[in-house]
Scaffold this motif. Structure first.
Motif, PDB file in Angstrom:
ATOM      1  N   HIS A  54       0.827  -1.203   0.000  1.00  0.00           N
ATOM      2  CA  HIS A  54       0.000   0.000   0.000  1.00  0.00           C
ATOM      3  C   HIS A  54       0.865   1.257   0.000  1.00  0.00           C
ATOM      4  O   HIS A  54       0.543   2.244  -0.683  1.00  0.00           O
ATOM      5  N   LEU A  55       1.959   1.224   0.747  1.00  0.00           N
ATOM      6  CA  LEU A  55       2.839   2.382   0.805  1.00  0.00           C
ATOM      7  C   LEU A  55       3.475   2.651  -0.556  1.00  0.00           C
ATOM      8  O   LEU A  55       3.581   3.810  -0.984  1.00  0.00           O
ATOM      9  N   LEU A  56       3.884   1.601  -1.246  1.00  0.00           N
ATOM     10  CA  LEU A  56       4.477   1.782  -2.567  1.00  0.00           C
ATOM     11  C   LEU A  56       3.458   2.330  -3.569  1.00  0.00           C
ATOM     12  O   LEU A  56       3.805   3.133  -4.444  1.00  0.00           O
ATOM     13  N   GLN A  57       2.209   1.900  -3.442  1.00  0.00           N
ATOM     14  CA  GLN A  57       1.168   2.448  -4.309  1.00  0.00           C
ATOM     15  C   GLN A  57       1.001   3.943  -4.060  1.00  0.00           C
ATOM     16  O   GLN A  57       0.865   4.734  -5.006  1.00  0.00           O
ATOM     17  N   ASN A  58       1.030   4.332  -2.777  1.00  0.00           N
ATOM     18  CA  ASN A  58       0.918   5.760  -2.453  1.00  0.00           C
ATOM     19  C   ASN A  58       2.129   6.537  -2.959  1.00  0.00           C
ATOM     20  O   ASN A  58       1.995   7.652  -3.479  1.00  0.00           O
ATOM     21  N   ILE A  59       3.328   5.934  -2.805  1.00  0.00           N
ATOM     22  CA  ILE A  59       4.539   6.604  -3.281  1.00  0.00           C
ATOM     23  C   ILE A  59       4.486   6.777  -4.796  1.00  0.00           C
ATOM     24  O   ILE A  59       4.889   7.821  -5.334  1.00  0.00           O
ATOM     25  N   LEU A  60       3.986   5.754  -5.485  1.00  0.00           N
ATOM     26  CA  LEU A  60       3.882   5.852  -6.942  1.00  0.00           C
ATOM     27  C   LEU A  60       2.924   6.969  -7.342  1.00  0.00           C
ATOM     28  O   LEU A  60       3.184   7.716  -8.291  1.00  0.00           O
ATOM     29  N   THR A  61       1.818   7.102  -6.592  1.00  0.00           N
ATOM     30  CA  THR A  61       0.866   8.173  -6.871  1.00  0.00           C
ATOM     31  C   THR A  61       1.497   9.542  -6.623  1.00  0.00           C
ATOM     32  O   THR A  61       1.350  10.471  -7.426  1.00  0.00           O
ATOM     33  N   VAL A  62       2.208   9.667  -5.495  1.00  0.00           N
ATOM     34  CA  VAL A  62       2.883  10.931  -5.182  1.00  0.00           C
ATOM     35  C   VAL A  62       3.928  11.250  -6.237  1.00  0.00           C
ATOM     36  O   VAL A  62       4.061  12.411  -6.679  1.00  0.00           O
ATOM     37  N   ASN A  63       4.671  10.232  -6.666  1.00  0.00           N
ATOM     38  CA  ASN A  63       5.691  10.454  -7.687  1.00  0.00           C
ATOM     39  C   ASN A  63       5.071  10.937  -8.985  1.00  0.00           C
ATOM     40  O   ASN A  63       5.599  11.849  -9.641  1.00  0.00           O
ATOM     41  N   ALA A  64       3.939  10.313  -9.363  1.00  0.00           N
ATOM     42  CA  ALA A  64       3.258  10.751 -10.587  1.00  0.00           C
ATOM     43  C   ALA A  64       2.785  12.194 -10.464  1.00  0.00           C
ATOM     44  O   ALA A  64       2.865  12.983 -11.419  1.00  0.00           O
ATOM     45  N   THR A  65       2.296  12.559  -9.268  1.00  0.00           N
ATOM     46  CA  THR A  65       1.847  13.939  -9.045  1.00  0.00           C
ATOM     47  C   THR A  65       3.010  14.914  -9.135  1.00  0.00           C
ATOM     48  O   THR A  65       2.900  15.981  -9.762  1.00  0.00           O
ATOM     49  N   LEU A  66       4.141  14.553  -8.507  1.00  0.00           N
ATOM     50  CA  LEU A  66       5.306  15.432  -8.549  1.00  0.00           C
ATOM     51  C   LEU A  66       5.849  15.568  -9.969  1.00  0.00           C
ATOM     52  O   LEU A  66       6.254  16.669 -10.382  1.00  0.00           O
TER      53      LEU A  66
END
Length: 376
Positions: free
Chosen positions: A281-293
């Protein structure tokens, strides 16, 4: 837990740890036995928890097991060939389906019962610090009355360490094949702890890379997510294996201490599974944050490009306007500089003033037009 250190049984039963300087009884080691066939790591026959013999071949093991009463054979193999597995299947009457799975490998973690024989598939894992990767390996176990067969298809787990620990605890080893199974399960689950720590460290590094704008962060997130998924596939099915063992312990007369031991392994495995689930779940959130950044960075770059393009357009307007203004007198001067004999204004007294005035009029008109449009 056996995986946390050696156990020493006292008169009251299980529980006291071996001191770091204590060792198992002085029994023959596999490397001391000559002419051992390739793939056969260790083979021993135990009586009442003590190593009775260390046969050099499978045939010697079969013969020795038949000669002793209440003996248990523990045969350890590493990437065995088909002939060795076929020999074991014929001697211990292993089911054809289980034998086929053991030969082909690449099985999911599971537990299957074939009469009074258990076939268990485990997926061990280890974290390689140098490459910052998780390596997975497979181990198959045949557990039956009076025998334990372990077939490793990778470097992990360290079954030699399990054997040494159990040999240092004869009373536990005397519980029979189920004690060996539980100890191996414990070794596999304990091996997950360094993997969890390594993955957690990698995730911390990825978070730093993401907020630091590392362009390779997306690829590493994907690779780490794939490792976490593989880890889930290795660890989560073991909950079902341990549950099945606990459910069938009453039918097979398992020792109460072994049942407690099994519950302790299950608790450790549950913690590992929960941590790994949180990693995913954390990696999914990190991937989302990375896409946003990344999207924000791209927007900033587009905004900068747009502003630069706008500034260039403004400068181009000014240059074009002044070029048009300066072109008008150049055109007029060119016309009157052709020096033809018969030109209307060439010999006129006011010809020069007319040409200069015409230049000024055209330039002033163009200036007012460009100024009104905001180009100047």
């Amino acid at each position: 837990m056996v995986g946390d250190g050696h156990l020493r049984t006292d008169e009251a039963g299980f529980g006291r740890r071996l001191d770091e300087h204590e060792h198992a009884p002085d029994e023959p080691r596999p490397e001391d036995i000559p002419h051992r066939p390739r793939g056969l790591v260790d083979s021993a026959v135990y009586v009442q928890g003590h190593r009775h013999a260390s046969p050099a071949t499978l045939a010697d093991t079969y013969r020795c097991l038949q000669e002793v009463a209440d003996g248990m054979a523990w045969i350890g193999l590493y990437r065995p060939d088909r002939d060795q597995i076929t020999s074991l299947a014929r001697e211990f009457r292993l089911h054809d389906l289980a034998v086929e799975d053991a030969i082909n490998a690449h099985q999911r973690p599971k537990l299957e019962r074939y009469g009074d024989t258990l076939f268990v598939v485990l997926r061990a894992a280890r974290y390689v610090d140098v490459r910052e990767e998780v390596e997975f390996s497979e181990v198959h176990l045949f557990i039956g009355p009076g025998f334990v067969i372990t077939l490793r298809h990778g470097e992990a787990p360290d079954l030699a360490a399990v054997r040494r620990r159990l040999e240092a605890e004869p009373q536990m080893l005397a519980q029979g094949p189920q004690a060996v199974l539980y100890a191996i399960l414990d070794q596999v689950v304990d091996g997950y702890a360094p993997v969890v720590a390594g993955l957690e460290h990698d995730i911390d590094e990825i978070e730093t890379e993401v907020f630091g704008g590392d362009p390779n962060a997306s690829r590493r997130i994907y690779e780490l997510s794939r490792e976490v998924i593989q880890f889930q596939r290795a660890a989560r099915p073991l909950l079902g294996v341990l549950g099945a063992l606990a459910a069938g312990s009453g039918n097979y007369g398992s020792d109460e201490e072994l049942q407690r031991y099994l519950r302790d392994v299950n608790d450790h495995l549950t913690q590992v599974v929960e941590r790994v689930d949180s990693f995913r779940h954390l990696l999914q959130n990190i991937l989302t944050v990375n896409a946003t950044l990344v999207s924000q960075q791209q927007n900033e770059e587009m905004r900068s490009l747009t502003a630069a393009s706008y500034a260039q357009n403004e400068e181009l307007k000014k240059v074009s306007s002044w070029a048009a203004i300066l072109f008008a007198p150049t055109l007029i001067g060119t016309v009157y500089g052709m020096n033809f004999v018969h030109m209307p204004e060439l010999h006129w007294r006011f010809g020069y003033l007319f040409a200069v005035g015409l230049m000024a009029l055209v330039c002033g008109t163009l200036y007012l037009i460009f100024k009104r449009r905001g180009w100047l």
